[in-house]
Motif scaffolding. Structure first.
Motif, mmCIF file in Angstrom:
data_model
loop_
_atom_site.group_PDB
_atom_site.id
_atom_site.type_symbol
_atom_site.label_atom_id
_atom_site.label_comp_id
_atom_site.label_asym_id
_atom_site.label_seq_id
_atom_site.Cartn_x
_atom_site.Cartn_y
_atom_site.Cartn_z
ATOM 1 N N THR A 194 0.853 3.975 -2.956
ATOM 2 C CA THR A 194 0.567 5.383 -2.652
ATOM 3 C C THR A 194 1.635 6.299 -3.219
ATOM 4 O O THR A 194 1.323 7.355 -3.801
ATOM 5 C CB THR A 194 0.462 5.582 -1.132
ATOM 6 O OG1 THR A 194 -0.609 4.792 -0.618
ATOM 7 C CG2 THR A 194 0.202 7.044 -0.794
ATOM 8 N N TYR A 204 -6.670 0.661 -1.064
ATOM 9 C CA TYR A 204 -6.755 1.033 0.350
ATOM 10 C C TYR A 204 -7.713 0.191 1.184
ATOM 11 O O TYR A 204 -7.687 0.274 2.408
ATOM 12 C CB TYR A 204 -7.120 2.516 0.464
ATOM 13 C CG TYR A 204 -6.043 3.399 -0.110
ATOM 14 C CD1 TYR A 204 -4.837 3.574 0.564
ATOM 15 C CD2 TYR A 204 -6.207 4.019 -1.338
ATOM 16 C CE1 TYR A 204 -3.828 4.359 0.035
ATOM 17 C CE2 TYR A 204 -5.203 4.817 -1.883
ATOM 18 C CZ TYR A 204 -4.019 4.970 -1.196
ATOM 19 O OH TYR A 204 -3.016 5.752 -1.713
ATOM 20 N N SER A 221 -6.424 0.770 7.548
ATOM 21 C CA SER A 221 -7.042 1.275 6.329
ATOM 22 C C SER A 221 -7.343 2.762 6.459
ATOM 23 O O SER A 221 -7.169 3.531 5.503
ATOM 24 C CB SER A 221 -8.330 0.502 6.024
ATOM 25 O OG SER A 221 -8.936 0.968 4.841
ATOM 26 N N GLY A 280 -12.256 5.991 5.371
ATOM 27 C CA GLY A 280 -11.492 4.758 5.187
ATOM 28 C C GLY A 280 -11.827 3.721 6.244
ATOM 29 O O GLY A 280 -11.962 2.523 5.946
ATOM 30 N N GLU A 310 -9.107 2.989 -5.927
ATOM 31 C CA GLU A 310 -8.711 3.304 -4.558
ATOM 32 C C GLU A 310 -9.252 2.290 -3.561
ATOM 33 O O GLU A 310 -8.611 2.017 -2.543
ATOM 34 C CB GLU A 310 -9.148 4.724 -4.200
ATOM 35 C CG GLU A 310 -8.361 5.780 -4.960
ATOM 36 C CD GLU A 310 -8.636 7.192 -4.472
ATOM 37 O OE1 GLU A 310 -9.442 7.364 -3.530
ATOM 38 O OE2 GLU A 310 -8.047 8.133 -5.037
ATOM 39 N N VAL A 338 0.830 -1.205 0.000
ATOM 40 C CA VAL A 338 0.000 0.000 0.000
ATOM 41 C C VAL A 338 0.863 1.254 0.000
ATOM 42 O O VAL A 338 0.555 2.229 -0.688
ATOM 43 C CB VAL A 338 -0.960 -0.007 1.211
ATOM 44 C CG1 VAL A 338 -1.711 1.317 1.314
ATOM 45 C CG2 VAL A 338 -1.947 -1.162 1.095
ATOM 46 N N PHE A 343 -5.536 5.530 4.055
ATOM 47 C CA PHE A 343 -6.378 6.320 3.157
ATOM 48 C C PHE A 343 -6.378 7.798 3.533
ATOM 49 O O PHE A 343 -6.448 8.670 2.662
ATOM 50 C CB PHE A 343 -7.807 5.779 3.188
ATOM 51 C CG PHE A 343 -8.695 6.340 2.119
ATOM 52 C CD1 PHE A 343 -8.373 6.220 0.776
ATOM 53 C CD2 PHE A 343 -9.878 6.978 2.452
ATOM 54 C CE1 PHE A 343 -9.203 6.730 -0.217
ATOM 55 C CE2 PHE A 343 -10.730 7.480 1.474
ATOM 56 C CZ PHE A 343 -10.387 7.355 0.136
#
Length: 247
Positions: free
Chosen positions: A14, A148, A169, A195, A144, A10, A173
């Motif tokens: 990102t 996420y 999460s 999120g 997304e 992740v 996010f």
């Protein structure tokens, strides 16, 4: 080990996403007279590729969990209560999803209005570009959610407590929204709560329907504001953030 893999994947995704706007802006490919549409189309295509790569990694990491959560899920499933939010034990996600859809969309609309209130634009301009708004909202929300939500839940579900998964999460996010939309500290907090909520919905319904749908509606609000502003020439996508609103 799964936690390290999830955070690493992740985090890397990102970092790539935050730089896609510059890549998209440098390309000369165009399909519209509105520059924002051209840049956003290229950004969304690149973001979708990132999402597909994440799905590929998730398939290799935990195929069973991916098959569970990459589905609509049980949209009427019962939720675990959260007394702080007034959510009663056993409340149906059909009720909860509709309620939070309304509340969160109202909050997003107010925040976006305050951000764009001086940028001009009109409903006539929005209707002209509405197909693009809907397309971008659909692809952005899906990509997304893959990164996420599934990127966190699939490797970790069954290995650590759901509460910790939702927290991870939320942070994953929320943090990028310091540069996204909604932006700044308030935007990051709003995105972090979203999120957390969307991760809760995925875990409890065993599917992404509510997460994707609620996210999609927020993106419709956000992209509508960007398109109206850009069409009015009051806001042009001259920065990476304008080209690539995380939402």
């Amino acid at each position: 080990m799964e936690l390290v893999l999830s955070l690493g994947m992740v985090g890397l995704a990102t970092a790539v996403i935050l730089n896609l706007g510059g890549v998209a802006a440098r390309s000369t490919f165009s399909v519209s007279e509105l520059q924002y549409v051209n840049i956003q189309l290229k950004f969304q295509a690149l973001l979708f590729v990132v999402a597909l790569l994440v799905l590929l990694v998730l398939l290799l990491i935990n195929k069973e969990n991916l098959s569970i959560f990459l589905a609509p899920g049980e949209v009427t499933a019962a939720t675990r209560g959260v007394s702080l939010l007034g959510i009663g034990e056993g409340t149906s996600w059909l009720v909860l999803g509709v309620l939070f859809l309304f509340v969160i969309t109202l909050g997003t609309t107010v925040f976006v209005y305050l951000q764009f209130r001086t940028s001009g634009g009109s409903w006539k301009q929005l209707f002209r570009y509405l197909p693009w708004v809907l397309l971008f909202s659909l692809t952005n929300s899906f990509s997304e959610e893959v990164v996420y939500r599934l990127g966190v839940i699939v490797p970790l579900y069954g290995r650590i407590e759901p509460g910790y998964i939702m927290l991870i999460s939320a942070i994953a996010f929320g943090a990028p929204h310091l540069r996204g939309m909604p932006n700044g500290l308030i935007g990051a907090i709003m995105a972090g709560f979203l999120g957390w909520l969307l991760a809760k919905s995925v875990i409890e319904t065993h599917g992404i329907f509510w997460a994707w749908f609620i996210h999609f509606v927020q993106d419709v609000v956000i992209f509508s504001a960007f398109v109206m502003a850009a069409a009015n020439k009051a806001l042009q996508p001259t920065t990476d953030r304008d080209a690539a609103p995380l939402g």
